[in-house]
Design a protein around this motif. Sequence first.
Motif, PDB file in Angstrom:
ATOM      1  N   TYR A  57     -46.787  39.109  42.799  1.00 57.63           N
ATOM      2  CA  TYR A  57     -46.853  38.434  41.505  1.00 57.63           C
ATOM      3  C   TYR A  57     -45.533  38.596  40.765  1.00 57.63           C
ATOM      4  CZ  TYR A  57     -47.695  43.078  39.467  1.00 57.63           C
ATOM      5  OH  TYR A  57     -47.581  44.388  39.087  1.00 57.63           O
ATOM      6  N   THR A  58     -45.342  37.743  39.782  1.00 57.72           N
ATOM      7  CA  THR A  58     -44.191  37.821  38.907  1.00 57.72           C
ATOM      8  C   THR A  58     -44.676  38.409  37.591  1.00 57.72           C
ATOM      9  OG1 THR A  58     -43.306  35.825  39.940  1.00 57.72           O
ATOM     10  CG2 THR A  58     -42.311  36.503  37.854  1.00 57.72           C
TER      11      THR A  58
ATOM     12  N   GLY B  95     -40.442  38.746  34.474  1.00 58.02           N
ATOM     13  CA  GLY B  95     -39.853  37.863  35.473  1.00 58.02           C
ATOM     14  C   GLY B  95     -39.513  38.555  36.780  1.00 58.02           C
TER      15      GLY B  95
ATOM     16  N   GLU C 255     -40.246  40.290  40.413  1.00 56.62           N
ATOM     17  CA  GLU C 255     -41.191  40.137  41.520  1.00 56.62           C
ATOM     18  C   GLU C 255     -41.821  41.496  41.831  1.00 56.62           C
ATOM     19  OE1 GLU C 255     -41.870  37.066  42.840  1.00 56.62           O
ATOM     20  OE2 GLU C 255     -40.526  36.364  41.268  1.00 56.62           O
TER      21      GLU C 255
ATOM     22  N   THR D 265     -49.035  38.708  34.015  1.00 55.51           N
ATOM     23  CA  THR D 265     -48.025  37.956  34.758  1.00 55.51           C
ATOM     24  C   THR D 265     -47.177  37.088  33.833  1.00 55.51           C
ATOM     25  OG1 THR D 265     -49.534  36.101  35.113  1.00 55.51           O
ATOM     26  CG2 THR D 265     -49.504  37.829  36.800  1.00 55.51           C
ATOM     27  N   ASP D 266     -46.084  36.624  34.392  1.00 58.61           N
ATOM     28  CA  ASP D 266     -45.232  35.655  33.715  1.00 58.61           C
ATOM     29  C   ASP D 266     -46.002  34.336  33.620  1.00 58.61           C
ATOM     30  OD1 ASP D 266     -43.038  34.456  32.570  1.00 58.61           O
ATOM     31  OD2 ASP D 266     -41.714  34.718  34.281  1.00 58.61           O
TER      32      ASP D 266
ATOM     33  N   ALA E  16     -47.235  32.328  39.543  1.00 55.54           N
ATOM     34  CA  ALA E  16     -47.065  33.722  39.139  1.00 55.54           C
ATOM     35  C   ALA E  16     -47.781  34.682  40.081  1.00 55.54           C
ATOM     36  CB  ALA E  16     -47.566  33.919  37.709  1.00 55.54           C
TER      37      ALA E  16
END
Length: 194
Positions: free
Chosen positions: A91-92, A96, A98, A128-129, A134
């Motif tokens: 996930y991001t 931002g 990873e 998440t972003d 994401a």
Amino acid sequence: MIYAQKPVLVTPPSETPVSLAEAKAHLRVDHSAEDSTIGIYLNAAVSSLDGFSGVLGRAMVTQVWRQDSVRFPSGVMRLPLPDVSAVSVAYTDQTGAEQTLSALKYHVLNDAIGSLLVLAENEVWPNTDEIPSAVRVTLTCGYGGASDVPWELKAAILLDVGASYQDRELSMDRAIQNPAYNAAVSKYRKVGIS
């Protein structure tokens, strides 16, 4: 609500559930002049059943798929294909960056409908972003190798190949009109797939 994208095939199966030799034996073809044509029919028969878009809604021979989502769910995550043997979750995060979610934080459960990704006790999904992909869940699914695919599905593939080979000019639905084909396939359809 999760805004998931259509799953994509990452790694296709290494073999078909029925080999070209098995299809040729079924057709009683003992020469190689039509191998290309029979191979096309075989691939069409397999792809009509296999994977997310196939009639079965499941993988036959082991393959890897990826499901991207905007965010994690509020509860359990329904996976797009059943018979899952391995999962990884990337996930991001909100900055931002990873990230990979530790496999200790979740596990896979199977129910009558398919496979679920469930958080371990006292765990929460990370934030998440706000981007379309994401959350990226990669899953390995399928029965295993070609020898592990149920014989009824192999029979359905051979029926489809036989119908294509015999009646080359007929419409594509010739095998699915066969009651034996429907009987062979019906018990392996993912629940909710008609």
